[in-house]
Enzyme design. Sequence first.
Site, mmCIF file in Angstrom:
data_model
loop_
_atom_site.group_PDB
_atom_site.id
_atom_site.type_symbol
_atom_site.label_atom_id
_atom_site.label_comp_id
_atom_site.label_asym_id
_atom_site.label_seq_id
_atom_site.Cartn_x
_atom_site.Cartn_y
_atom_site.Cartn_z
ATOM 1 C CB CYS A 92 38.396 -62.452 -77.921
ATOM 2 S SG CYS A 92 39.707 -63.160 -76.810
ATOM 3 C CG HIS A 109 37.580 -64.919 -73.583
ATOM 4 N ND1 HIS A 109 37.388 -66.205 -73.027
ATOM 5 C CD2 HIS A 109 38.987 -64.973 -73.921
ATOM 6 C CE1 HIS A 109 38.222 -67.074 -73.535
ATOM 7 N NE2 HIS A 109 39.234 -66.358 -73.796
ATOM 8 C CG HIS A 111 42.181 -67.544 -70.223
ATOM 9 N ND1 HIS A 111 43.195 -67.676 -70.527
ATOM 10 C CD2 HIS A 111 40.988 -67.255 -71.412
ATOM 11 C CE1 HIS A 111 43.086 -67.651 -72.431
ATOM 12 N NE2 HIS A 111 41.927 -67.270 -72.236
ATOM 13 C CD GLU A 138 17.813 -67.600 -53.751
ATOM 14 O OE1 GLU A 138 17.429 -68.654 -53.638
ATOM 15 O OE2 GLU A 138 17.572 -66.433 -53.694
ATOM 16 C CG HIS A 195 40.351 -71.193 -74.281
ATOM 17 N ND1 HIS A 195 40.261 -71.108 -75.611
ATOM 18 C CD2 HIS A 195 40.118 -69.966 -73.734
ATOM 19 C CE1 HIS A 195 40.564 -69.582 -75.752
ATOM 20 N NE2 HIS A 195 40.538 -69.218 -74.769
#
Length: 232
Positions: A92, A109, A111, A138, A195
């Site tokens: 990543c 990141h 999943h 809200e 993903h």
Amino acid sequence: MVADASKDNEALVMSSDPDHPANLICELCRNFYRLGWVTGTGGGTSIKHNDHIYIAPSGVQKELMKPADMFVMDFPTRSYLRKPPVHKPSQCTPLFLAAFDRGAGCCIHTHSQWAVLITLLVERDFGKEACFEIQHLEQIKGIGKGRGKVGNLGYFDKLRIPIIENTAQEEDLTESLEKAMERYPDTYAVLVRRHGIYVWGDSVHKAKAQCESLDYIFQLAVEMKKLDLPWL
Ligand SMILES: CSCCC(=O)C(=O)COP(=O)(O)O
Ligand SMILES: [Zn+2]
């Protein structure tokens, strides 16, 4: 002088300060694992502190990482100051760097299954970038108005999160992530179909709070869909 990455450079990651980025990444990932965000080695977190980028290793159980496992990159030169010899940096990394290039201090990141379900509920519109849109919740107030803008979205603002298509390799997502960031300059997140999601913020605190707010909104949106309740 740039440090020699082949040397251990342990001082870059060893600290008794719990807020040191190498300690924080490990602590955050332990908590994210419990939320189902970094399951089975997927997902991760990176932090930018001054000119140093702290990056987790690739393919490891993210909840079991130790500060000594962390890579450290010099942001201006993109060279590694520290490379633990037994690992490769997270796949990543180029996506995290895209967020740091746009002023982020932390990028997460996940999943998360809620994020993945949202990408399945928003239809693919060929030739157009897909986007998740929702209003009148809200928790939308937990998301910033955008880079360089003061404050957060209001209750009557529409939340928009672009969705990009998945690729065979994580790194190959970089170009479409950057395009989505340009198309939606106020966004702090990009969903990746089937993903997960990338979420960033000016600081660790803001990235985490936005990631939590979005996950809450995604879960609610999935439940709303089941009950046939409109998002807008
Ligand atoms: C089952 S994980 C597949 C790779 C992925 O999507 C991911 O987020 C993890 O990448 P890393 O290189 O940080 O392990
Ligand atoms: Zn991933």
